[in-house]
Design an enzyme around this catalytic site. Structure first.
Site, PDB file in Angstrom:
ATOM      1  CG  HIS A   1      40.125  72.205  52.629  1.00  0.00           C
ATOM      2  ND1 HIS A   1      38.858  72.492  53.082  1.00  0.00           N
ATOM      3  CD2 HIS A   1      40.377  73.118  51.647  1.00  0.00           C
ATOM      4  CE1 HIS A   1      38.372  73.527  52.395  1.00  0.00           C
ATOM      5  NE2 HIS A   1      39.278  73.923  51.525  1.00  0.00           N
ATOM      6  CD  GLU A   2      44.057  74.275  50.913  1.00  0.00           C
ATOM      7  OE1 GLU A   2      43.865  74.552  49.712  1.00  0.00           O
ATOM      8  OE2 GLU A   2      43.398  74.790  51.839  1.00  0.00           O
TER       9      GLU A   2
ATOM     10  N   GLY B   1      45.361  77.604  54.158  1.00  0.00           N
ATOM     11  CA  GLY B   1      45.814  76.840  53.013  1.00  0.00           C
ATOM     12  C   GLY B   1      45.290  77.476  51.744  1.00  0.00           C
TER      13      GLY B   1
ATOM     14  CB  CYS C   1      36.624  76.703  51.057  1.00  0.00           C
ATOM     15  SG  CYS C   1      37.578  76.647  49.533  1.00  0.00           S
ATOM     16  CG  LEU C   2      40.810  81.436  51.676  1.00  0.00           C
ATOM     17  CD1 LEU C   2      42.268  81.647  51.293  1.00  0.00           C
ATOM     18  CD2 LEU C   2      40.328  82.525  52.620  1.00  0.00           C
TER      19      LEU C   2
ATOM     20  CD  GLN D   1      41.389  77.611  47.224  1.00  0.00           C
ATOM     21  OE1 GLN D   1      42.368  77.144  47.779  1.00  0.00           O
ATOM     22  NE2 GLN D   1      40.402  78.186  47.895  1.00  0.00           N
TER      23      GLN D   1
ATOM     24  CG  HIS E   1      40.929  73.278  46.684  1.00  0.00           C
ATOM     25  ND1 HIS E   1      39.758  73.807  46.192  1.00  0.00           N
ATOM     26  CD2 HIS E   1      41.026  73.727  47.959  1.00  0.00           C
ATOM     27  CE1 HIS E   1      39.177  74.544  47.135  1.00  0.00           C
ATOM     28  NE2 HIS E   1      39.920  74.506  48.224  1.00  0.00           N
TER      29      HIS E   1
HETATM   30 NI    NI Z   1      39.404  75.439  50.045  1.00  0.00          NI
END
Ligand code: NI
Length: 186
Positions: free
Chosen positions: A142-143, A45, A100-101, A50, A146
């Site tokens: 999760h997304e 995701g 998480c990226l 991000q 953000h």
């Molecule tokens: Ni993340």
């Protein structure tokens, strides 16, 4: 185009993102770029904050999480979510090790509820209202966080978070071993 991913410590990750309309400049290209960036960094995701845009847009692809036969975990999904609003989260809390990226090399168990009801627009700006469960719901939750300026580490116990502080400080300074392109705050 492969876009740099904003690292932990950048204030954009703490902002509440804003809605967009279908005339948002180069929206289709942006969505394609987000999928490409997510895939190159092996994510499931990616949310617009991000990639340094504080707008309510995220992409997910949970299909790779469903390699094993896991019928209880709902259906895999590759989808674009625009202007999403979480309407309901129900069911039991269950733990899953999230990463998480924007926070490379840290993974922690996060408890989230099992079922969600969410309203959003897809990439053609068609309005959808859908329920999801299991791993796909997990990725969406999760997304979605953000977009609200929240990160998965906000969900873990304060003591654990304290233990991670050194690692997190290093990430924000760019002292981290990562295989994809990132944008560091300092
Ligand atoms: Ni993340």
């Amino acid at each position: 185009m492969n876009l740099p991913i904003v690292a932990y410590g950048d204030p954009i990750l703490r902002k509440v993102a804003v809605d967009i309309d279908k005339n948002y400049p180069n929206l289709q290209q942006l969505i394609d770029d987000m999928f490409e960036t997510m895939e190159k960094s092996k994510g499931v995701g990616l949310a617009a904050p991000q990639i340094n845009k504080s707008i309510r847009l995220f992409v997910i692809d949970s299909t790779k999480m469903y390699d094993e036969d896991e019928p209880d975990h709902g259906e895999a999904l590759r989808e674009v979510f625009i202007n999403a609003r979480m309407l309901e989260e129900t069911g039991d809390d269950w733990p899953y090790e999230e990463g998480c990226l924007s926070i490379p090399n840290i993974r922690e168990d996060v408890y989230r509820q099992e079922h969600i009801l969410i309203e959003y627009y897809d990439r053609d700006f068609k309005k959808k209202k859908k329920t999801f469960k299991g791993l796909t719901a997990r990725v969406i939750q999760h997304e979605y966080d953000h977009l609200e300026g929240k990160l998965f580490i906000d969900h873990i116990k304060p003591l654990k978070r304290t233990l991670l502080k050194g690692k997190l400080d290093k990430i924000s300074k760019g002292i981290v071993d990562v295989s994809y392109k990132m944008k560091f705050p300092k």
